[in-house]
Design a protein around this motif. Structure first.
Motif, PDB file in Angstrom:
ATOM      1  N   GLY A 132       0.797  -1.237   0.000  1.00  0.00           N
ATOM      2  CA  GLY A 132       0.000   0.000   0.000  1.00  0.00           C
ATOM      3  C   GLY A 132       0.822   1.276   0.000  1.00  0.00           C
ATOM      4  O   GLY A 132       0.359   2.321   0.472  1.00  0.00           O
ATOM      5  N   GLU A 133       2.037   1.223  -0.543  1.00  0.00           N
ATOM      6  CA  GLU A 133       2.894   2.423  -0.573  1.00  0.00           C
ATOM      7  C   GLU A 133       2.494   3.339  -1.736  1.00  0.00           C
ATOM      8  O   GLU A 133       1.894   2.898  -2.717  1.00  0.00           O
ATOM      9  N   ASN A 134       2.873   4.597  -1.606  1.00  0.00           N
ATOM     10  CA  ASN A 134       2.614   5.602  -2.634  1.00  0.00           C
ATOM     11  C   ASN A 134       3.742   5.514  -3.685  1.00  0.00           C
ATOM     12  O   ASN A 134       4.891   5.834  -3.370  1.00  0.00           O
ATOM     13  N   PHE A 135       3.416   5.046  -4.881  1.00  0.00           N
ATOM     14  CA  PHE A 135       4.484   4.943  -5.892  1.00  0.00           C
ATOM     15  C   PHE A 135       3.990   5.296  -7.284  1.00  0.00           C
ATOM     16  O   PHE A 135       2.790   5.257  -7.572  1.00  0.00           O
ATOM     17  N   GLU A 136       4.966   5.667  -8.133  1.00  0.00           N
ATOM     18  CA  GLU A 136       4.734   5.877  -9.568  1.00  0.00           C
ATOM     19  C   GLU A 136       5.804   5.094 -10.313  1.00  0.00           C
ATOM     20  O   GLU A 136       6.930   4.963  -9.820  1.00  0.00           O
ATOM     21  N   PHE A 137       5.454   4.646 -11.497  1.00  0.00           N
ATOM     22  CA  PHE A 137       6.374   3.829 -12.291  1.00  0.00           C
ATOM     23  C   PHE A 137       6.480   4.476 -13.672  1.00  0.00           C
ATOM     24  O   PHE A 137       5.496   4.524 -14.410  1.00  0.00           O
ATOM     25  N   HIS A 138       7.648   4.984 -14.010  1.00  0.00           N
ATOM     26  CA  HIS A 138       7.872   5.625 -15.317  1.00  0.00           C
ATOM     27  C   HIS A 138       8.773   4.725 -16.153  1.00  0.00           C
ATOM     28  O   HIS A 138       9.868   4.356 -15.724  1.00  0.00           O
ATOM     29  N   TYR A 139       8.275   4.371 -17.342  1.00  0.00           N
ATOM     30  CA  TYR A 139       8.960   3.385 -18.180  1.00  0.00           C
ATOM     31  C   TYR A 139       9.294   4.032 -19.529  1.00  0.00           C
ATOM     32  O   TYR A 139       8.410   4.391 -20.292  1.00  0.00           O
ATOM     33  N   SER A 160      -2.152   0.062 -13.268  1.00  0.00           N
ATOM     34  CA  SER A 160      -2.456   0.872 -14.450  1.00  0.00           C
ATOM     35  C   SER A 160      -2.452   2.369 -14.157  1.00  0.00           C
ATOM     36  O   SER A 160      -1.924   3.151 -14.940  1.00  0.00           O
ATOM     37  N   GLU A 161      -3.003   2.780 -13.009  1.00  0.00           N
ATOM     38  CA  GLU A 161      -3.073   4.221 -12.727  1.00  0.00           C
ATOM     39  C   GLU A 161      -1.747   4.772 -12.230  1.00  0.00           C
ATOM     40  O   GLU A 161      -1.585   5.982 -12.076  1.00  0.00           O
ATOM     41  N   ARG A 162      -0.786   3.900 -11.979  1.00  0.00           N
ATOM     42  CA  ARG A 162       0.508   4.355 -11.449  1.00  0.00           C
ATOM     43  C   ARG A 162       1.626   4.267 -12.480  1.00  0.00           C
ATOM     44  O   ARG A 162       2.746   4.673 -12.206  1.00  0.00           O
ATOM     45  N   VAL A 163       1.327   3.649 -13.635  1.00  0.00           N
ATOM     46  CA  VAL A 163       2.375   3.427 -14.636  1.00  0.00           C
ATOM     47  C   VAL A 163       2.251   4.454 -15.758  1.00  0.00           C
ATOM     48  O   VAL A 163       1.164   4.705 -16.271  1.00  0.00           O
ATOM     49  N   PHE A 164       3.383   5.057 -16.122  1.00  0.00           N
ATOM     50  CA  PHE A 164       3.415   6.076 -17.176  1.00  0.00           C
ATOM     51  C   PHE A 164       4.475   5.656 -18.196  1.00  0.00           C
ATOM     52  O   PHE A 164       5.627   5.431 -17.838  1.00  0.00           O
ATOM     53  N   PHE A 165       4.029   5.528 -19.446  1.00  0.00           N
ATOM     54  CA  PHE A 165       4.957   5.132 -20.511  1.00  0.00           C
ATOM     55  C   PHE A 165       5.510   6.380 -21.196  1.00  0.00           C
ATOM     56  O   PHE A 165       4.783   7.354 -21.425  1.00  0.00           O
ATOM     57  N   HIS A 166       6.784   6.337 -21.549  1.00  0.00           N
ATOM     58  CA  HIS A 166       7.434   7.443 -22.268  1.00  0.00           C
ATOM     59  C   HIS A 166       8.171   6.817 -23.452  1.00  0.00           C
ATOM     60  O   HIS A 166       9.315   6.400 -23.330  1.00  0.00           O
ATOM     61  N   PHE A 167       7.468   6.694 -24.566  1.00  0.00           N
ATOM     62  CA  PHE A 167       8.044   6.016 -25.731  1.00  0.00           C
ATOM     63  C   PHE A 167       8.609   7.031 -26.723  1.00  0.00           C
ATOM     64  O   PHE A 167       8.006   8.083 -26.970  1.00  0.00           O
ATOM     65  N   GLY A 168       9.750   6.676 -27.306  1.00  0.00           N
ATOM     66  CA  GLY A 168      10.308   7.441 -28.415  1.00  0.00           C
ATOM     67  C   GLY A 168      10.839   8.810 -28.042  1.00  0.00           C
ATOM     68  O   GLY A 168      10.949   9.677 -28.912  1.00  0.00           O
ATOM     69  N   ARG A 169      11.190   9.025 -26.791  1.00  0.00           N
ATOM     70  CA  ARG A 169      11.735  10.320 -26.374  1.00  0.00           C
ATOM     71  C   ARG A 169      13.248  10.339 -26.555  1.00  0.00           C
ATOM     72  O   ARG A 169      13.942   9.490 -25.987  1.00  0.00           O
ATOM     73  N   PRO A 170      13.780  11.301 -27.314  1.00  0.00           N
ATOM     74  CA  PRO A 170      15.240  11.397 -27.378  1.00  0.00           C
ATOM     75  C   PRO A 170      15.824  11.800 -26.017  1.00  0.00           C
ATOM     76  O   PRO A 170      15.100  12.324 -25.169  1.00  0.00           O
ATOM     77  N   ARG A 171      17.110  11.566 -25.822  1.00  0.00           N
ATOM     78  CA  ARG A 171      17.743  11.787 -24.516  1.00  0.00           C
ATOM     79  C   ARG A 171      17.515  13.205 -23.979  1.00  0.00           C
ATOM     80  O   ARG A 171      17.262  13.396 -22.792  1.00  0.00           O
ATOM     81  N   GLU A 172      17.572  14.232 -24.898  1.00  0.00           N
ATOM     82  CA  GLU A 172      17.384  15.621 -24.432  1.00  0.00           C
ATOM     83  C   GLU A 172      15.988  15.809 -23.854  1.00  0.00           C
ATOM     84  O   GLU A 172      15.820  16.475 -22.830  1.00  0.00           O
ATOM     85  N   GLU A 173      15.002  15.177 -24.485  1.00  0.00           N
ATOM     86  CA  GLU A 173      13.629  15.306 -23.976  1.00  0.00           C
ATOM     87  C   GLU A 173      13.455  14.527 -22.683  1.00  0.00           C
ATOM     88  O   GLU A 173      12.698  14.913 -21.804  1.00  0.00           O
ATOM     89  N   GLN A 174      14.146  13.396 -22.594  1.00  0.00           N
ATOM     90  CA  GLN A 174      14.029  12.586 -21.368  1.00  0.00           C
ATOM     91  C   GLN A 174      14.392  13.420 -20.151  1.00  0.00           C
ATOM     92  O   GLN A 174      13.756  13.342 -19.099  1.00  0.00           O
ATOM     93  N   SER A 175      15.422  14.248 -20.316  1.00  0.00           N
ATOM     94  CA  SER A 175      15.871  15.072 -19.195  1.00  0.00           C
ATOM     95  C   SER A 175      14.759  16.012 -18.725  1.00  0.00           C
ATOM     96  O   SER A 175      14.525  16.170 -17.526  1.00  0.00           O
ATOM     97  N   ASP A 176      14.052  16.627 -19.677  1.00  0.00           N
ATOM     98  CA  ASP A 176      12.952  17.535 -19.304  1.00  0.00           C
ATOM     99  C   ASP A 176      11.806  16.775 -18.645  1.00  0.00           C
ATOM    100  O   ASP A 176      11.213  17.240 -17.677  1.00  0.00           O
ATOM    101  N   VAL A 177      11.498  15.594 -19.195  1.00  0.00           N
ATOM    102  CA  VAL A 177      10.419  14.785 -18.608  1.00  0.00           C
ATOM    103  C   VAL A 177      10.772  14.419 -17.166  1.00  0.00           C
ATOM    104  O   VAL A 177       9.954  14.535 -16.254  1.00  0.00           O
ATOM    105  N   LEU A 178      12.026  14.012 -16.976  1.00  0.00           N
ATOM    106  CA  LEU A 178      12.453  13.626 -15.625  1.00  0.00           C
ATOM    107  C   LEU A 178      12.387  14.815 -14.665  1.00  0.00           C
ATOM    108  O   LEU A 178      11.983  14.678 -13.513  1.00  0.00           O
ATOM    109  N   GLU A 179      12.772  15.969 -15.169  1.00  0.00           N
ATOM    110  CA  GLU A 179      12.721  17.168 -14.320  1.00  0.00           C
ATOM    111  C   GLU A 179      11.285  17.407 -13.834  1.00  0.00           C
ATOM    112  O   GLU A 179      11.059  17.702 -12.663  1.00  0.00           O
TER     113      GLU A 179
END
Ligand code: FES
Length: 319
Positions: A132-139, A160-179
């Motif tokens: 029952g922990e508070n978590f998010e999963f970014h893939y 399902s409500e805790r998982v977020f997919f990030h497909f096809g993001r170049p490395r520069e965009e990944q940094s912004d998403v992570l931020e």
């Protein structure tokens, strides 16, 4: 390290280059419990030993499941498992070990995986959901077709409500998403990451800008380039009242082995933590990727397969 035999109960093609292997005990009994995020050693058909994270629910002990990505430059590890292992075959494995422990008392847990780095995060997600922990999963993955376990992550109850997919993001965009992902974290939040080195470095930098460095937990699949031999100096190791000379170009593990003292090892690259010994006196020169920065600062343990000494003598003990 003690190894034991298991039987391959099922093999599934998760993507065009990732297969999952379901392993069961020869006597059909359940496996011993293990902490989420653990990995096992598998001795493949070419006798090569490789580490693979367990990605089955840690409370379902009728089988261990690992997922293996076929690496293009495989020298017999993943390629042999993909090509030569069949259902019903026996394999040798180690007991699970874990360096990626879930932090008790965290207010949030953020799991960030890229590619095959999804595997340890799945078992951590199972455990966090169960407790029952508070978590998010970014893939993160190049595409949905190249991402393993998407259906499971989308359909498993509580995921399902805790998982977020990030497909096809170049490395520069990944940094912004992570931020953006990390912007709402507190000092009590913890981040867990596994994936390619460059990706994890970005996760580490972005997360450490918001939360304490030690709240970022990294699982390495590959060792980084070893430090250059010209940085090395010879030193002495004291163990059980004997002194051993560790020359330039030889590790503590190799030196002790030459003197008839076996230290348990697995990766021999400083990423699995199998060879860790206690430091009684002296200052280690840490070169591993398996201990956290606070563990390294404490200077009371050393990964004896890669790390060396800053002091002329290190007094060690088996843990
Ligand atoms: S054998 Fe893996 S860290 Fe030393």
């Amino acid at each position: 390290m003690a190894m034991f035999k298991v039987r391959v109960a099922e093999i599934l093609e998760e993507t065009s280059n990732i297969k999952s292997f379901r392993l069961s005990r020869l006597d059909g009994a359940p496996f011993d419990p293990y902490p989420a995020g653990a990995h096992i050693d598998i001795v493949g058909p070419t006798s090569m030993v490789r580490q693979y994270s367990l990605c089955s629910p840690p409370d379902e002990l009728d089988a261990y499941v690992v997922a293996v990505k076929l690496e293009p430059e495989s020298r017999g590890g993943s390629a042999a498992l993909h090509a030569h292992v069949e259902v019903g075959q026996e394999l040798e494995i180690s007991a699970p070990r874990n360096l990626l422990l879930i932090e008790k008392g965290a207010d949030r847990h953020i799991l960030v995986a890229a590619g095959i780095g999804v595997t340890p995060m799945i078992s951590i997600a199972y455990q966090l959901h169960r407790t029952g922990e508070n978590f998010e999963f970014h893939y993160f993955a190049r595409s949905r077709d190249e991402a393993a376990f998407c259906n499971l992550l989308e359909t498993r109850s509580g995921f399902s409500e805790r998982v977020f997919f990030h497909f096809g993001r170049p490395r520069e965009e990944q940094s912004d998403v992570l931020e953006r992902i990390f912007s709402s974290l507190s000092e009590a939040s913890h981040v867990y990451t596994c994936g390619p080195q460059g990706f994890m470095q970005v996760v580490l930098e972005r997360a450490s800008a918001v939360i304490p460095h030690d709240n970022v937990h990294v699982e390495y699949f590959q060792a980084s380039e070893p430090q250059q031999a010209e940085d090395d100096t010879a030193f002495e190791v004291e163990l059980e009242n004997e002194i051993y000379w560790v020359p330039i170009g030889k590790s503590i593990v190799e030196t002790l082995a030459e003197n008839g003292i076996e230290v348990d090892t697995s990766c021999k690259e400083g990423i699995c933590g199998t060879c860790i010994m206690g430091v009684v006196r002296g200052e280690p020169d840490h070169r591993d990727q398996c201990m956290s920065s606070s563990e390294k600062q404490a200077n009371d343990q050393i990964a004896a397969c890669v790390s060396r000494s800053k002091s002329p003598r290190l007094a060690l003990e088996f843990l």
